[in-house]
Design an enzyme around this catalytic site. Structure first.
Site, PDB file in Angstrom:
ATOM      1  N   ASP A 157     -15.322  -2.480  -0.816  1.00 38.09           N
ATOM      2  CA  ASP A 157     -13.915  -2.649  -0.678  1.00 38.09           C
ATOM      3  C   ASP A 157     -13.434  -4.054  -0.259  1.00 38.09           C
ATOM      4  OD1 ASP A 157     -11.221  -1.480  -0.864  1.00 38.09           O
ATOM      5  OD2 ASP A 157     -11.325  -1.813   1.048  1.00 38.09           O
ATOM      6  N   LYS A 203     -13.039   3.451   2.620  1.00 39.22           N
ATOM      7  CA  LYS A 203     -13.072   3.197   4.115  1.00 39.22           C
ATOM      8  C   LYS A 203     -12.766   4.039   5.237  1.00 39.22           C
ATOM      9  CE  LYS A 203      -9.396  -0.035   3.777  1.00 39.22           C
ATOM     10  NZ  LYS A 203      -9.024  -0.430   2.242  1.00 39.22           N
TER      11      LYS A 203
HETATM   12  N1  URA Z   1      -4.535  -0.039   1.421  1.00 41.85           N
HETATM   13  C1  URA Z   1      -5.760  -0.254   1.118  1.00 41.85           C
HETATM   14  O1  URA Z   1      -6.606  -0.307   2.167  1.00 41.85           O
HETATM   15  N2  URA Z   1      -5.948  -0.344  -0.193  1.00 41.85           N
HETATM   16  C2  URA Z   1      -5.353  -0.218  -1.033  1.00 41.85           C
HETATM   17  O2  URA Z   1      -5.723  -0.463  -2.274  1.00 41.85           O
HETATM   18  C3  URA Z   1      -4.085  -0.521  -0.964  1.00 41.85           C
HETATM   19  C4  URA Z   1      -3.374  -0.292   0.585  1.00 41.85           C
END
Ligand code: URA
Length: 434
Positions: free
Chosen positions: A161, A187
């Protein structure tokens, strides 16, 4: 795996297999697949979307790109909150210490600014010394000691990510329901939480501009989370004008801390209390939102929430004096005032345009490798519905680079509409809950 063929198949609407997705994201995380091929696949996903099976495999591969945390040894419910991104959205900063003071553990992994929106990590880093690049061992230690921790995706936790997020930010691939859902949920699921409150922003300053798409995003994330055994509550909140008065990293951190002192703008306080209250309800600390809000207010009034903030900032290397004196936070020395062009009532403050003006000032990134200016941003002097006189300040713009003020001022002026007759304030901040 032939990456070019895989990109072509997705472009043409084929469904990718779980093995293909795992190999692709694994290769990217290890640095074997270059950014230009990943950018192309992201754009194909942007246009083609993902099936549920693709999205589950993608989210799973992102979680597996790093370690997942096992928090079962820590007592108490582990609950987090995540926002889909907005302008002036500094809710996480006061929310996490308030929730921790109420008995919920908050292992918070956040992101940086994305597109026109700000990011919790950039805001936290405006605190001198604050280190959000914590590895697994430090993450667990801080969480154990203080009841909360603020961290970013690292080489340990959700590295896929971290890389994808930065790439999406600069390749026009942010506003995609599967990419947002997998980014957020990977996450959050890696954190080892029991429950998650989602703040789904809707409106000009959000990635979801209309209610239908916001609902779809909420349902998609709820499906991913509940499918993996955690409780998920989604709250849809209005994001037509910025939240609160401060936009930009240092000034937003200061405003977030104000809430811990029992002060701060009304809309921000409402969002913080409502979302924190749902965390307490998911964690079983209180049975209903009203009771949970009362407990939050008690912890603010009693100073316990503020104390949690002091402790977590110190534990992560930050200068905890900012918690008692938010004036120590950076605020750009070059300033300009945006004045009302005529007398009347503020009818619109377009959050997207304000977000872009903040990037002009240096608060966000134009390229993935760019840094941010912690003192850049805007302080609004009036919100929608307020009466203003011609020449009175609508906002103060700040930057560390004086040359950035003029273009930002011109852009910010376009965010405003002034009406000759009174304007009703926007509808309620909380739109609906799923
Ligand atoms: N927040 C995130 O963590 N990821 C996204 O893609 C959009 C907002």
């Amino acid at each position: 795996m032939n990456v070019a063929q895989l990109i072509g198949r997705k472009r043409d609407g084929a469904e990718l297999s779980g093995d293909e997705i795992r190999a692709f994201l694994g290769g990217y995380t290890r640095g074997e697949i270059p950014d230009y091929q990943v950018s192309a696949l992201l754009m194909a996903v942007f246009f083609r979307g993902m099936s549920d099976a693709e999205l589950d495999a993608w989210t799973d591969a992102m979680i597996r790109s790093g370690v997942t945390l096992d928090l079962s040894a820590l007592p108490g419910p582990k609950i987090d909150k995540h926002s889909t991104g907005g302008v002036g959205d500094k809710v996480s900063l006061p929310l996490a210490p308030i929730a921790a003071a109420c008995g919920v553990r908050v292992p918070m992994i956040s992101g940086r600014g994305l597109g026109h929106t700000g990011g919790t990590l950039d805001k936290l880093e405006s605190i001198p010394g604050m280190d959000v690049k914590v590895d697994k061992a430090r993450f667990l230690r801080v969480l154990d000691d203080t009841g909360l921790v603020f961290a970013g995706q690292t080489a340990d936790i959700c590295p896929a990510d971290r890389k994808l997020y930065a790439l999406r930010d600069v390749t026009g691939t942010v506003e995609s329901i599967p990419l947002i859902s997998s980014s957020i949920m990977s996450k959050k699921l890696a954190e080892g939480i029991d429950g998650l409150v989602l703040d789904i922003k809707v409106g000009s300053g959000a990635f979801m501009k209309d209610l239908e798409r916001a609902r779809l995003l909420a349902r998609t994330m709820i499906r991913i989370g509940t499918g993996r055994g955690i409780k998920v509550k989604a709250v849809l909140t209005r994001m037509e004008q910025p939240l609160g008065l401060a936009c930009g990293n240092g000034v937003e951190t200061a405003e977030g801390i104000e809430v811990l002192h029992g002060r701060g703008p009304e809309d921000l306080r409402e969002a913080v209390l409502h979302l924190t209250a749902w965390m307490l309800v998911l964690g079983g600390v209180r049975g209903d939102v009203e009771g949970a809000k009362a407990l939050c207010l008690e912890k603010i009034r009693g100073g316990e929430a503020l104390d949690r903030m002091r402790r977590v900032v110190a534990a992560q290397g930050g200068d905890a004096r900012v918690v008692d004196d938010p004036g120590l936070l950076p605020a750009g020395k070059h300033r300009a005032t945006l004045a009302a062009p005529e007398s009347g009532w503020v009818a619109r403050i377009d959050a997207f345009t304000i977000g872009m003006a903040c990037i002009d000032l240096g608060a966000g990134r134009a390229r993935a490798e760019d840094g941010v200016d912690p003192g850049a941003g805007m302080l609004l002097a009036a919100k929608v519905g307020a009466r203003v006189e011609k020449g009175a300040p609508l906002a103060t713009l700040m930057s560390g680079d004086g040359a950035r003020l003029a273009p930002a001022l011109a852009r910010a002026a376009g965010a405003y509409a002034i009406s000759p007759s009174p304007v009703a304030p926007e509808g309620s901040l909380i739109i609906e809950e799923l």
